[in-house]
Motif scaffolding. Structure first.
Motif, short mmCIF file in Angstrom:
data_model
loop_
_atom_site.label_atom_id
_atom_site.label_comp_id
_atom_site.label_asym_id
_atom_site.label_seq_id
_atom_site.Cartn_x
_atom_site.Cartn_y
_atom_site.Cartn_z
N GLU A 85 0.32 -1.50 -0.32
CA GLU A 85 -0.29 -0.11 -0.45
C GLU A 85 1.05 1.51 0.18
N LYS A 86 2.19 1.08 0.52
CA LYS A 86 2.90 2.68 0.12
C LYS A 86 3.65 2.24 -0.30
N LEU A 87 3.70 1.63 -0.86
CA LEU A 87 4.54 1.90 -2.84
C LEU A 87 4.22 1.79 -3.84
N ALA A 88 2.27 1.42 -3.58
CA ALA A 88 2.02 1.01 -4.93
C ALA A 88 1.63 2.17 -5.67
N TYR A 89 1.87 4.04 -4.72
CA TYR A 89 1.23 4.71 -5.79
C TYR A 89 2.17 4.14 -6.86
N TRP A 90 3.92 5.16 -6.82
CA TRP A 90 4.06 4.64 -7.97
C TRP A 90 4.30 4.00 -8.26
N GLY A 91 4.78 2.97 -7.31
CA GLY A 91 4.72 1.59 -8.02
C GLY A 91 4.85 1.33 -9.21
N ILE A 92 2.70 1.70 -9.66
CA ILE A 92 1.90 1.84 -10.71
C ILE A 92 2.96 2.85 -12.62
N ASP A 93 3.80 3.52 -12.24
CA ASP A 93 4.21 3.91 -13.27
C ASP A 93 5.07 2.42 -13.69
N GLY A 94 6.40 2.50 -12.30
CA GLY A 94 7.74 1.60 -12.49
C GLY A 94 6.73 -0.08 -12.92
N LEU A 95 5.24 -0.37 -13.11
CA LEU A 95 5.44 -1.29 -13.79
C LEU A 95 5.39 -1.14 -14.43
N LEU A 96 4.35 -0.14 -15.00
CA LEU A 96 4.08 -0.38 -16.65
C LEU A 96 5.05 0.51 -17.34
N LYS A 97 6.23 0.97 -16.61
CA LYS A 97 7.63 0.87 -17.86
C LYS A 97 7.88 -0.11 -18.13
N SER A 98 8.13 -1.37 -17.52
CA SER A 98 8.34 -2.09 -17.08
C SER A 98 8.39 -3.54 -18.11
N SER A 99 6.61 -3.01 -17.45
CA SER A 99 5.46 -4.26 -18.51
C SER A 99 4.84 -4.01 -19.54
N GLY A 100 4.43 -2.92 -19.70
CA GLY A 100 4.00 -2.18 -21.20
C GLY A 100 2.44 -2.68 -20.66
N ARG A 101 1.81 -2.98 -21.89
CA ARG A 101 0.12 -3.49 -21.87
C ARG A 101 -0.11 -5.34 -21.46
N GLN A 102 1.19 -5.69 -20.98
CA GLN A 102 1.15 -6.18 -20.00
C GLN A 102 1.00 -6.52 -18.92
N ALA A 103 1.08 -5.12 -18.13
CA ALA A 103 0.22 -4.52 -16.98
C ALA A 103 -0.90 -4.19 -16.76
N TYR A 104 -1.62 -4.00 -17.65
CA TYR A 104 -3.16 -3.51 -17.88
C TYR A 104 -3.68 -4.45 -17.04
N ASP A 105 -3.65 -5.46 -16.95
CA ASP A 105 -4.62 -6.24 -16.39
C ASP A 105 -4.44 -5.65 -14.29
N THR A 106 -3.32 -5.36 -13.99
CA THR A 106 -3.04 -5.67 -12.91
C THR A 106 -3.24 -4.09 -12.30
N VAL A 107 -3.10 -3.43 -13.52
CA VAL A 107 -3.32 -1.93 -13.12
C VAL A 107 -4.33 -1.62 -12.83
N VAL A 108 -5.69 -2.23 -13.83
CA VAL A 108 -6.68 -2.29 -13.96
C VAL A 108 -7.63 -2.36 -12.76
N ALA A 109 -6.80 -3.72 -11.76
CA ALA A 109 -7.73 -4.52 -11.08
C ALA A 109 -6.91 -3.20 -9.75
N LEU A 110 -5.72 -2.87 -9.71
CA LEU A 110 -5.77 -2.05 -8.14
C LEU A 110 -6.98 -0.55 -9.00
N ALA A 111 -6.87 -0.22 -9.76
CA ALA A 111 -7.71 1.10 -9.68
C ALA A 111 -9.41 0.22 -9.31
N VAL A 112 -9.89 -0.76 -9.38
CA VAL A 112 -11.21 -1.10 -9.34
C VAL A 112 -11.19 -1.51 -7.90
N SER A 113 -10.34 -1.59 -6.26
CA SER A 113 -10.18 -2.40 -5.67
C SER A 113 -10.11 -1.64 -4.29
#
Length: 346
Positions: A85-113
């Motif tokens: 929880e304390k690292l997720a805010y900037w972690g989102i940008d890192g995940l998208l930068k590292s994995s691109g579209r492959q991270a979409y499912d994970t980031v959408v799940a965070l958005a609706v969590s």
């Protein structure tokens, strides 16, 4: 065997318990070794983000990690970070930068969590919008930390997911007047000079979902509302019509806290607190009736004097707020001169 400077910094970082001293050590690490020893520095920072003693610095370092990494790197680290929880805010940008579209499912799940804080959910939506060029952030503050729960547009995000994550069209830049590219009159040249400075600022930082520092063509509705309220000098009225400032802020030492230059969409509301009290819906006593506030620097107003219009222009007066009574001083002999001064300061 001698300890290298980088190894010494590593040890100091992990041993330091004072936040201020840690910040200085981190700055030294990034400045001296961030480029020459990028991979080693990344390893050090990600290790601290996982297990460092100072929790708030574990969070602060995330932005530096995202900046230093290259696309495709640190996938496992960011897959872990977004679960914290304390690292997720900037972690989102890192995940998208590292994995691109492959991270979409994970980031959408965070958005609706429901388990994630609002700011993390908003960051997920904002970052998805930026990468996919979908308009999930249209009209919202640039900083998702200022979003409200009802502005997340989660239904749109989920519909986009069901459609297979298509790329959007992004946002078109605001419409600008052609004379900025071929200025001839004094007003046009001053506006073009300012636009050149603003363009340099935009190149460094611009979010077209909420554009800032533009000179744009004003809407007819905004101009009609202004014309109903005032008869403006021809030069300033033409400036608003052709080069209406859109969230223009001049960051210059010449102006206290920088200068906010109002556009046609903001001019009526900009009088609130100066000539008009919107709460009591009353004219404020002591304000010169002929003064129209067109800009402010830290709430110090810059005003056109409509009682002194000459040759289609009018002088600019300014005063310090909070002095008990307004003590205005002449700042520029005309709006065009005022505009030239702004362009030089920008």
């Amino acid at each position: 065997m001698a300890i290298t400077p980088l190894a010494a910094l590593h040890r100091k970082l992990f041993d330091e318990t004072d936040g201020v001293k840690f910040g200085k050590l981190a700055d030294r690490l990034l400045k001296k070794h961030g480029e020459s020893d990028r991979q080693a520095v990344l390893a050090m920072l990600t290790a601290y983000a996982r297990d460092g003693q100072l929790l708030h610095w574990r969070n602060f370092l995330m932005n530096d990690i995202v900046r230093l990494m290259q696309p495709g790197e640190q996938r496992d680290f960011f897959a872990w970070a977004v679960t914290q929880e304390k690292l997720a805010y900037w972690g989102i940008d890192g995940l998208l930068k590292s994995s691109g579209r492959q991270a979409y499912d994970t980031v959408v799940a965070l958005a609706v969590s429901d388990a994630m804080p609002l700011e993390v959910k908003a960051k997920a939506v904002k970052s998805l919008a930026v990468l996919s060029r979908q308009p999930f952030d249209a009209g919202l503050p640039q900083d998702p930390g200022h979003w409200k729960a009802d502005s997340l547009r989660l239904d749109d995000v989920l519909a986009w997911q069901r459609d297979g994550y298509p790329d959007g069209a992004g946002f078109a830049p605001p419409a600008m007047h052609a004379s900025l590219d071929d200025p001839r009159t004094a007003l046009e040249k001053a506006a073009a000079s300012l636009e050149k400075k603003l363009a340099a600022v935009r190149k460094q930082d611009q979010d077209l979902a909420r554009p800032s520092n533009w000179l744009v063509i004003a809407s007819e509705a905004d101009l009609a509302a202004i014309d109903e309220r005032w008869t403006l000098p021809e030069q300033y009225r033409r400036f608003l019509a052709r080069y209406s400032p859109l969230r223009v802020h001049i960051d210059s030492k010449r102006y206290f806290q920088g200068l906010n230059l109002y556009g046609a969409a903001d001019l009526l509301k900009a009088q609130h607190g100066y000539s008009y009290n919107p709460v009591d819906q009353e004219i404020i006593a002591g304000w010169p009736a002929s003064y129209v506030v067109i800009a402010d620097a830290g709430a110090d107003p810059y005003c056109l004097d409509l009682s002194a219009i000459t040759d289609g222009d009018a002088p600019i007066y300014t005063a310090e707020h909070g002095a008990g009574a307004w003590r205005f001083e002449r700042h520029a002999d005309s709006f065009v001169d005022f505009l030239k001064g702004i362009a030089k300061a920008a």
